[in-house]
Design a protein around this motif. Structure first.
Motif, PDB file in Angstrom:
ATOM      1  N   ARG A 154       0.830  -1.209   0.000  1.00 35.51           N
ATOM      2  CA  ARG A 154       0.000   0.000   0.000  1.00 35.51           C
ATOM      3  C   ARG A 154       0.866   1.262   0.000  1.00 35.51           C
ATOM      4  O   ARG A 154       0.478   2.287  -0.577  1.00 35.51           O
ATOM      5  CB  ARG A 154      -0.920  -0.025   1.220  1.00 35.51           C
ATOM      6  CG  ARG A 154      -1.908   1.117   1.309  1.00 35.51           C
ATOM      7  CD  ARG A 154      -2.915   0.875   2.407  1.00 35.51           C
ATOM      8  NE  ARG A 154      -3.847   1.985   2.543  1.00 35.51           N
ATOM      9  CZ  ARG A 154      -5.041   1.895   3.109  1.00 35.51           C
ATOM     10  NH1 ARG A 154      -5.452   0.738   3.592  1.00 35.51           N
ATOM     11  NH2 ARG A 154      -5.822   2.942   3.207  1.00 35.51           N
ATOM     12  N   ASN A 155       2.032   1.204   0.641  1.00 28.75           N
ATOM     13  CA  ASN A 155       2.916   2.370   0.702  1.00 28.75           C
ATOM     14  C   ASN A 155       3.410   2.810  -0.664  1.00 28.75           C
ATOM     15  O   ASN A 155       3.787   3.971  -0.848  1.00 28.75           O
ATOM     16  CB  ASN A 155       4.120   2.069   1.606  1.00 28.75           C
ATOM     17  CG  ASN A 155       3.765   2.056   3.073  1.00 28.75           C
ATOM     18  OD1 ASN A 155       2.765   2.645   3.479  1.00 28.75           O
ATOM     19  ND2 ASN A 155       4.567   1.380   3.876  1.00 28.75           N
ATOM     20  N   TYR A 156       3.420   1.888  -1.627  1.00 26.82           N
ATOM     21  CA  TYR A 156       3.862   2.211  -2.977  1.00 26.82           C
ATOM     22  C   TYR A 156       2.718   2.694  -3.867  1.00 26.82           C
ATOM     23  O   TYR A 156       2.949   3.037  -5.029  1.00 26.82           O
ATOM     24  CB  TYR A 156       4.489   0.976  -3.635  1.00 26.82           C
ATOM     25  CG  TYR A 156       5.782   0.517  -3.002  1.00 26.82           C
ATOM     26  CD1 TYR A 156       6.885   1.360  -2.901  1.00 26.82           C
ATOM     27  CD2 TYR A 156       5.897  -0.780  -2.504  1.00 26.82           C
ATOM     28  CE1 TYR A 156       8.064   0.930  -2.328  1.00 26.82           C
ATOM     29  CE2 TYR A 156       7.082  -1.223  -1.927  1.00 26.82           C
ATOM     30  CZ  TYR A 156       8.157  -0.366  -1.845  1.00 26.82           C
ATOM     31  OH  TYR A 156       9.335  -0.800  -1.278  1.00 26.82           O
ATOM     32  N   MET A 157       1.523   2.722  -3.322  1.00 20.55           N
ATOM     33  CA  MET A 157       0.352   2.979  -4.152  1.00 20.55           C
ATOM     34  C   MET A 157      -0.262   4.348  -3.889  1.00 20.55           C
ATOM     35  O   MET A 157      -0.180   4.888  -2.786  1.00 20.55           O
ATOM     36  CB  MET A 157      -0.691   1.875  -3.920  1.00 20.55           C
ATOM     37  CG  MET A 157      -0.169   0.482  -4.246  1.00 20.55           C
ATOM     38  SD  MET A 157      -1.257  -0.868  -3.706  1.00 20.55           S
ATOM     39  CE  MET A 157      -2.637  -0.611  -4.813  1.00 20.55           C
ATOM     40  N   ASN A 158      -0.882   4.868  -4.929  1.00 23.93           N
ATOM     41  CA  ASN A 158      -1.565   6.148  -4.824  1.00 23.93           C
ATOM     42  C   ASN A 158      -3.017   5.887  -4.444  1.00 23.93           C
ATOM     43  O   ASN A 158      -3.873   5.659  -5.298  1.00 23.93           O
ATOM     44  CB  ASN A 158      -1.488   6.892  -6.160  1.00 23.93           C
ATOM     45  CG  ASN A 158      -2.171   8.251  -6.097  1.00 23.93           C
ATOM     46  OD1 ASN A 158      -2.343   8.824  -5.025  1.00 23.93           O
ATOM     47  ND2 ASN A 158      -2.561   8.761  -7.255  1.00 23.93           N
ATOM     48  N   ILE A 159      -3.282   5.897  -3.139  1.00 26.53           N
ATOM     49  CA  ILE A 159      -4.608   5.580  -2.624  1.00 26.53           C
ATOM     50  C   ILE A 159      -5.336   6.862  -2.254  1.00 26.53           C
ATOM     51  O   ILE A 159      -4.840   7.671  -1.469  1.00 26.53           O
ATOM     52  CB  ILE A 159      -4.519   4.671  -1.388  1.00 26.53           C
ATOM     53  CG1 ILE A 159      -3.736   3.395  -1.697  1.00 26.53           C
ATOM     54  CG2 ILE A 159      -5.915   4.336  -0.867  1.00 26.53           C
ATOM     55  CD1 ILE A 159      -4.395   2.488  -2.698  1.00 26.53           C
ATOM     56  N   ASN A 160      -6.509   7.044  -2.834  1.00 21.04           N
ATOM     57  CA  ASN A 160      -7.355   8.200  -2.511  1.00 21.04           C
ATOM     58  C   ASN A 160      -8.344   7.782  -1.429  1.00 21.04           C
ATOM     59  O   ASN A 160      -9.145   6.866  -1.628  1.00 21.04           O
ATOM     60  CB  ASN A 160      -8.095   8.665  -3.772  1.00 21.04           C
ATOM     61  CG  ASN A 160      -8.883   9.941  -3.542  1.00 21.04           C
ATOM     62  OD1 ASN A 160      -9.819   9.969  -2.749  1.00 21.04           O
ATOM     63  ND2 ASN A 160      -8.524  11.004  -4.255  1.00 21.04           N
TER      64      ASN A 160
END
Length: 344
Positions: free
Chosen positions: A126-132
């Motif tokens: 998740r830390n590598y992902m662009n989560i809105n």
């Protein structure tokens, strides 16, 4: 006679070598603000209710395939309807939770992972992902892939968790997917988690003995499993080190399975330096265990691409570890995320 002797020997030395993967929390299926959903199922895909320990008790230290099933315990203690009602309410809550979201990202771990190690890997990815926080929902899916407790536990974990992954997909993850409609759904799995995903999308080819055990010992009727709904979703599967083989793609009649048109992409990793996927090529053990070559070499991939246009691959050869976190930390994983517009 030798194979029979070896199988008998493995049975003896692994008799107390693995435990069930059960929740740490007494509220394992929950919502965490602002945008995280947790779904935890047992070996047959039933959802752990609140205060599960009080009603179901601790599982035995020896993870037998015939014990510790939520449906088995609920049925034999006469509160089956209570478990079913909880699951129905839970799935309705998930549907309500994601109805205004644009994307749903679902993480699925592999075998020999407990809750904390799986959560750690999910958070790393998740830390590598662009989560809105307002448009995206992250669903952490946990299933009973068992946990190895000794030097001899690996064989037992693999043999039992193979079936568990299929039932967790059919009765657990599939029902979650059926609660979602008109969304971009990203299914990010590791190792045998690929089987959970596949089994959610299309029925696995279970052995008659496995179907009989589920029904007789656990009161779970595979023949009555709910089909995957055509809910106008768009499924994108990312399989890291997929521990599956040709058998997972063919019917009992040895014909390739038909997937839902909702499946848009299935992106896998190929890594012929992953010792676990190669099963070490250790004689009859490698020949008798369920195949894991889909993520090990590209022969099967090349065969399947002739039929399945949704397949893509990235070569991870050179990485010698099978660990979930090592696949996540590999820069090539970031490249895959970029392709799916998931990276930061």
């Amino acid at each position: 006679m030798k194979p029979i002797f070896y199988i008998f020997l493995i049975t003896i030395v692994t008799s107390c070598a693995a435990i069930h993967n059960v929740p740490d929390s007494q509220h394992p299926n929950n919502f965490i603000q602002p945008n995280t959903t947790s779904s935890f199922v047992d070996q047959n895909g039933n959802f752990y209710p609140d205060s599960w320990l009080k009603e179901f008790g601790k599982p035995p230290r020896n993870a037998s395939r015939n014990d510790y099933s939520l449906m088995k315990i609920a049925t034999e203690r006469s509160f089956k309807d209570k478990l079913i009602n909880y699951e129905d309410l839970r799935l309705k809550a998930i549907a309500d939770r994601v109805k205004n979201k644009k994307r749903v990202i679902i993480f699925v771990h592999g075998i020999d992972n407990d809750y904390l190690s799986s959560l750690s890997s999910y958070n790393k990815a998740r830390n590598y992902m662009n989560i809105n926080n307002s448009k995206d929902e992250v669903l952490n899916f946990y299933w009973d892939g068992l946990v190895n407790e000794s030097l001899f536990g690996a064989a037992k974990v693999w043999v039992s968790a193979t079936t568990n992954s299929q039932l967790a997909g059919v009765f657990g993850l599939r029902r979650v997917l059926n609660a979602i409609s008109n969304k971009d759904v990203y299914l990010i799995s590791h190792s045998r988690g690929a089987s959970v995903v596949l089994s959610a999308l299309v029925n696995p080819s279970l052995k008659s003995s496995e179907i009989k055990r589920a029904k007789k010992s656990h009161y779970v009727d595979y023949t009555n499993a709910v089909e995957l709904k055509e809910n106008n979703n768009r499924f994108y599967s990312i399989m890291l080190a997929p521990a599956i083989g040709r058998i997972d793609f063919v019917t009992d009649a040895d014909e390739l399975k038909q997937f839902t048109p909702q499946l848009k992409k299935m992106h896998i990793t190929i890594n012929n330096t992953d010792y676990v996927l190669g099963k070490g090529r250790v004689g009859f053990l490698a020949r008798n265990f369920t195949p894991t070559d889909f993520g090990y070499k590209d022969d099967l991939y090349n065969e399947l691409t002739k039929t399945y246009t949704f397949l893509e691959k990235t070569d991870f050869t050179g990485q010698d570890s099978h660990e979930f976190k090592r696949y996540i930390k590999n820069p090539k994983f970031i490249t895959i995320l970029k392709e799916f517009k998931l990276s930061k």
